[in-house]
Design an enzyme around this catalytic site. Sequence first.
Site, short mmCIF file in Angstrom:
data_model
loop_
_atom_site.label_atom_id
_atom_site.label_comp_id
_atom_site.label_asym_id
_atom_site.label_seq_id
_atom_site.Cartn_x
_atom_site.Cartn_y
_atom_site.Cartn_z
N ALA A 1 0.85 -1.19 0.00
CA ALA A 1 0.00 0.00 0.00
C ALA A 1 0.89 1.24 0.00
O ALA A 1 2.04 1.20 0.43
CB ALA A 1 -0.91 0.01 1.22
N PHE A 2 0.35 2.36 -0.47
CA PHE A 2 1.19 3.55 -0.63
C PHE A 2 1.70 4.08 0.71
O PHE A 2 2.70 4.80 0.75
CB PHE A 2 0.40 4.63 -1.39
CG PHE A 2 -0.14 5.74 -0.55
CD1 PHE A 2 -1.35 5.62 0.11
CD2 PHE A 2 0.57 6.92 -0.41
CE1 PHE A 2 -1.84 6.65 0.89
CE2 PHE A 2 0.08 7.97 0.36
CZ PHE A 2 -1.13 7.83 1.01
N LYS A 3 1.04 3.71 1.81
CA LYS A 3 1.49 4.23 3.11
C LYS A 3 2.90 3.77 3.46
O LYS A 3 3.56 4.39 4.28
CB LYS A 3 0.49 3.83 4.19
CG LYS A 3 -0.84 4.55 4.01
CD LYS A 3 -1.81 4.32 5.12
CE LYS A 3 -3.03 5.22 4.98
NZ LYS A 3 -3.81 4.93 3.73
N ASP A 4 3.38 2.72 2.80
CA ASP A 4 4.76 2.28 3.03
C ASP A 4 5.78 3.37 2.71
O ASP A 4 6.82 3.45 3.35
CB ASP A 4 5.09 1.06 2.13
CG ASP A 4 4.42 -0.21 2.62
OD1 ASP A 4 4.21 -0.36 3.83
OD2 ASP A 4 4.09 -1.06 1.76
N LEU B 1 5.77 5.34 5.80
CA LEU B 1 5.99 4.61 7.05
C LEU B 1 7.28 3.80 7.05
O LEU B 1 7.69 3.30 8.10
CB LEU B 1 4.77 3.74 7.37
CG LEU B 1 3.64 4.57 7.99
CD1 LEU B 1 2.31 3.84 7.93
CD2 LEU B 1 3.97 4.98 9.42
#
Length: 500
Positions: A112-115, A118
């Site tokens: 997911a793009f949150k990687d 994060l």
Amino acid sequence: MFTYHSTRSEAFPVTPKEAIQRGIAPDGGLFVSDALGETQLDISQLANMDYRAIARAVMGALLPDFTESQINRVVDSAYRGTFTSEEVTPLVALESDPDTYVLELYHGPTSAFKDVALQALPHLMSCAVADTGASERVMIVTATSGDTGKAALAGFADAPGCGITVFYPAGKVSAVQKLQMTTQEGANVSVCAVEGNFDDAQSEVKRIFADRALAERLQSEGIALSSANSINIGRLIPQVSYYFAAYAQLLRAHKISCGDAVEFCVPTGNFGDILAGYYAKRMGLPVSRLIVASDKNNVLIDFLNTGTYDKDREFFTTTSPSMDILISSNFERMLYYLSGNDCALVSQLMDDLSRTGSYSVSQELLSAIRAIFDGGWADEDEVSRAIRSCWEKNRYVIDPHTACGYHVLTSTEKCPDSAARVLLSTASPYKFPRVVAQSLGLFCPPNDFACMDVLQKATGTTAPTALSSLPAREERFHDVREVAQMNAYVERAALDLAQH
Ligand SMILES: *Cc1c(COP(=O)(O)O)cnc(C)c1O
């Protein structure tokens, strides 16, 4: 001095490191810097810069109290060998949609793009904690509806000086999402299911942060609680890099010339992803327009059309759960900058929002916003049709969040001065195999992993190994708690961290 202060008051300036450590300003506002844009990136050099060089330039400009070697270490830890693509965020041309490209943000460890953010935040946080002289360790506490929790776990696992506790609503995340979290490795991680829905868990986490007695007990053990929420500048700033990286790839492929304007369409929830595009524009990237794509929870689109933000409306649970949001927190930063850094106005609007559930801006401010931001939304039929039409036209598979963007982009006229249009793709289709397979008209077995197989065979694409291998991995966490027990669960985990 390069400082950050609250969107609601200039009274208490903090260093970038302090802003990262605190997450949110003491008055409830978000940290912003008036120096945004003072350092410009040289776009004539972009074509020669790889992702890590761009990330170093962006972080160096916005986090000037980090030393060069600290930035180098953060960038290497976050982006060397952690993403499955050499480009980190590769750009792919859609063959049948003219001048249209997809920026794939989902090649990190959790798909997911949150990687992107994060993978960097924990290293920024470790550095900030070490350098602000606090002898404290930080326990990150997060409630998740699915995606954020896993990306935060993957980022913070074994991060020095940090621990992480994630709560998810029992029975309300997908089989893939649950296994992603319960199989997480690392000595400093805890994962717990909560008897309740996401809002119950989220509200309790907020109460835990506000619990003075707990904070004091933990402080005496050398532990401070913090969040990995998308309002932290340590999450926002790493996202600015991929807008420049998209432009660099367009230059290298000779699709645009240096200085040409590009428009971006962004599947939006909390407004963090698209706000990073605005930061990139302020830092010198030629951006003609930023297009907000919403799902059926279209509060931002109504705002863009009327100038009134009204959160008191029906909440829809859709096939794009990470965009099911009625209060887009990062929108506050956009209001700050587009109002000409007007803390008093932002403070007034946020007060209106919490007292009455809505606020309205002047025609003048709305025009300033509309000069940069456009937007549209997709209902669930449109999402499903977008997945199918993108596949039929381009032989390219997209997830339901990206599909909201595809629908909005293909139903919006291209800006006359845009040389290219870039759609940000925020999740691998294999995170949502059932919705995608159904949209493509495929037969879907009851098991999500069997759906992945169906999707692989029908489209000739391959599921990320980190997802397809999940059923073979050992589940480490089986904890289930009542909402009322979450506080004690956090304290236990924090005391364990103190012992390490
Ligand atoms: C978090 C998320 C979004 C929304 O991003 P914001 O920064 O909150 O606007 C969109 N798609 C996916 C898959 C996400 O995980």
